[in-house]
Motif scaffolding. Structure first.
Motif, PDB file in Angstrom:
ATOM      1  N   HIS A 224     -12.976   1.281  12.558  1.00 33.03           N
ATOM      2  CA  HIS A 224     -13.914   2.008  13.098  1.00 33.03           C
ATOM      3  C   HIS A 224     -14.537   2.766  12.343  1.00 33.03           C
ATOM      4  O   HIS A 224     -15.309   4.162  12.754  1.00 33.03           O
ATOM      5  N   ARG A 225     -14.478   2.984  11.551  1.00 29.55           N
ATOM      6  CA  ARG A 225     -15.375   3.927  10.549  1.00 29.55           C
ATOM      7  C   ARG A 225     -16.557   3.089   9.966  1.00 29.55           C
ATOM      8  O   ARG A 225     -17.536   3.462   9.063  1.00 29.55           O
ATOM      9  N   VAL A 226     -16.619   2.059  10.269  1.00 32.32           N
ATOM     10  CA  VAL A 226     -17.873   1.489   9.916  1.00 32.32           C
ATOM     11  C   VAL A 226     -19.269   2.220  10.686  1.00 32.32           C
ATOM     12  O   VAL A 226     -19.637   2.685  11.515  1.00 32.32           O
ATOM     13  N   GLY A 227     -20.195   2.687   9.429  1.00 31.69           N
ATOM     14  CA  GLY A 227     -21.699   3.511   9.618  1.00 31.69           C
ATOM     15  C   GLY A 227     -21.182   4.832   8.997  1.00 31.69           C
ATOM     16  O   GLY A 227     -21.973   5.338   9.258  1.00 31.69           O
ATOM     17  N   LEU A 228     -19.848   4.925   9.027  1.00 36.04           N
ATOM     18  CA  LEU A 228     -19.584   5.847   8.739  1.00 36.04           C
ATOM     19  C   LEU A 228     -18.942   6.550   7.029  1.00 36.04           C
ATOM     20  O   LEU A 228     -19.171   8.031   6.687  1.00 36.04           O
ATOM     21  N   LEU A 229     -18.089   5.631   7.103  1.00 34.49           N
ATOM     22  CA  LEU A 229     -17.866   4.934   5.234  1.00 34.49           C
ATOM     23  C   LEU A 229     -19.389   4.139   4.338  1.00 34.49           C
ATOM     24  O   LEU A 229     -19.597   3.375   5.295  1.00 34.49           O
TER      25      LEU A 229
ATOM     26  N   ILE B 218       0.950  -1.198  -0.181  1.00 33.80           N
ATOM     27  CA  ILE B 218      -0.134   0.285  -0.162  1.00 33.80           C
ATOM     28  C   ILE B 218       0.955   1.018  -0.198  1.00 33.80           C
ATOM     29  O   ILE B 218       2.084   1.424   0.909  1.00 33.80           O
ATOM     30  N   GLY B 219       0.273   2.359  -0.874  1.00 35.07           N
ATOM     31  CA  GLY B 219       1.658   3.286  -1.279  1.00 35.07           C
ATOM     32  C   GLY B 219       0.884   4.390  -0.722  1.00 35.07           C
ATOM     33  O   GLY B 219       1.583   5.580  -0.424  1.00 35.07           O
ATOM     34  N   GLY B 220      -0.824   4.559   0.218  1.00 25.86           N
ATOM     35  CA  GLY B 220      -1.173   5.574   0.561  1.00 25.86           C
ATOM     36  C   GLY B 220      -2.803   5.271   0.724  1.00 25.86           C
ATOM     37  O   GLY B 220      -3.186   4.188   0.586  1.00 25.86           O
ATOM     38  N   LEU B 221      -3.497   5.709   1.666  1.00 32.84           N
ATOM     39  CA  LEU B 221      -4.420   6.017   2.090  1.00 32.84           C
ATOM     40  C   LEU B 221      -5.324   7.271   2.171  1.00 32.84           C
ATOM     41  O   LEU B 221      -5.057   8.136   2.870  1.00 32.84           O
ATOM     42  N   THR B 222      -6.706   7.347   1.842  1.00 34.64           N
ATOM     43  CA  THR B 222      -7.355   8.684   1.697  1.00 34.64           C
ATOM     44  C   THR B 222      -8.159   8.446   2.634  1.00 34.64           C
ATOM     45  O   THR B 222      -9.186   6.987   2.384  1.00 34.64           O
ATOM     46  N   ARG B 223      -8.388   8.911   3.660  1.00 35.77           N
ATOM     47  CA  ARG B 223      -9.259   8.665   4.774  1.00 35.77           C
ATOM     48  C   ARG B 223     -10.848   9.264   3.993  1.00 35.77           C
ATOM     49  O   ARG B 223     -12.064   8.298   5.071  1.00 35.77           O
ATOM     50  N   LEU B 224     -11.137   9.477   3.810  1.00 33.70           N
ATOM     51  CA  LEU B 224     -12.375  10.490   3.008  1.00 33.70           C
ATOM     52  C   LEU B 224     -12.421  10.600   1.626  1.00 33.70           C
ATOM     53  O   LEU B 224     -11.532  11.807   1.749  1.00 33.70           O
ATOM     54  N   THR B 225     -13.204  10.654   1.203  1.00 31.27           N
ATOM     55  CA  THR B 225     -13.273  11.232  -0.586  1.00 31.27           C
ATOM     56  C   THR B 225     -14.943  11.159  -0.012  1.00 31.27           C
ATOM     57  O   THR B 225     -15.518  10.003  -0.607  1.00 31.27           O
ATOM     58  N   SER B 226     -15.490  11.897  -1.018  1.00 30.10           N
ATOM     59  CA  SER B 226     -16.721  12.211  -1.718  1.00 30.10           C
ATOM     60  C   SER B 226     -16.853  12.264  -3.786  1.00 30.10           C
ATOM     61  O   SER B 226     -18.083  12.011  -4.148  1.00 30.10           O
TER      62      SER B 226
END
Length: 239
Positions: free
Chosen positions: A70-75, A14-22
């Motif tokens: 930890h983001r279940v239900g939020l993403l 894995i080279g990177g992670l974006t935690r939130l995108t729309s």
């Protein structure tokens, strides 16, 4: 405290992670996992740091999995991007683990490995597929002979599977309205209904000659007819 059990997804580089995108999964809030490695060297590539197989960003799948737990239900979804995600055999296991947490699974791919893609089809909820050119013109973009046949076979697999699909093409400097029109019509005739034309960002390209050369000419999309597609869109700043 119990130690986490080894997972078949652990080898995923894995080279990177974006935690939130729309914007990376239409209509959904998502995280994006950037997978390391790609067999192609597209001239306009914006993610040069993801091309080499062994130069990951130091993020482990266990870290990503913990974040997702930890983001279940939020993403809503997880998008696997790259690089070329299908270059890695651990991808399917990572998708299954994300799906088991209740996430929708998105994939950004250039279609470099149609046989591997065919095995992933049951795990996919949405795909963004880059079709870079007509098959015979691919080597001038990717630098790899035969890459066009691979990508267009991946397109055929996705269309046959009926998975929600967006096909994207980045318009290259030096292209003509005739070429763009022919490519778009060929895609429409193949059954593509959702098509996006993207401007080439010449400031961050793998091939520095693109930045130094003449800008893409205006009017490149003049021969692309909206009625060919259910959805025709564009992205980027047109020069």
């Amino acid at each position: 405290m119990a130690q986490p059990q080894p997972s078949d997804a652990d080898p995923l580089r894995i080279g990177g992670l974006t935690r939130l995108t729309s914007i990376d999964y239409p209509g959904e809030l998502a995280a994006v996992v950037f997978c390391q490695g790609c067999p192609w060297r597209c001239r306009y590539c914006q993610n040069g740091d993801l091309l080499d197989d062994d130069s990951g960003g130091g993020i482990s799948w266990s870290e990503v999995r913990g974040f997702l737990e930890h983001r279940v239900g939020l993403l809503d979804g997880v998008v696997f991007s790259g690089g070329e995600p299908t270059a890695q055999r651990a991808l399917a296991a990572a998708m299954r683990e994300a799906r088991s947490l209740g996430y929708k699974i998105g994939l950004h791919t250039g279609g470099a490995y149609p046989q591997r893609l065919s095995q992933l089809l049951p795990l996919l909820d949405w795909v963004g597929l880059d079709i870079k050119a007509l098959p015979e013109d691919y080597p001038s973009v990717t630098g790899v002979p035969g890459s066009g046949e691979q990508a267009w076979e991946s397109l055929r697999l996705l269309l046959a599977a009926g998975i929600p699909l967006e096909v994207r093409t980045t318009l290259m400097p030096g292209w003509t309205p005739d070429l763009v029109g022919e490519l778009a019509k060929t895609l429409a005739d193949a059954g593509v209904s959702n098509y996006c034309l993207q401007a080439c960002d010449r400031d961050h390209t793998l091939d520095p000659r693109l930045a130094a050369g003449q800008p893409a000419r205006t009017g490149l999309t003049a021969q692309v007819r909206p009625e060919w597609f259910s959805s025709l869109s564009s992205r980027g700043t047109w020069l």
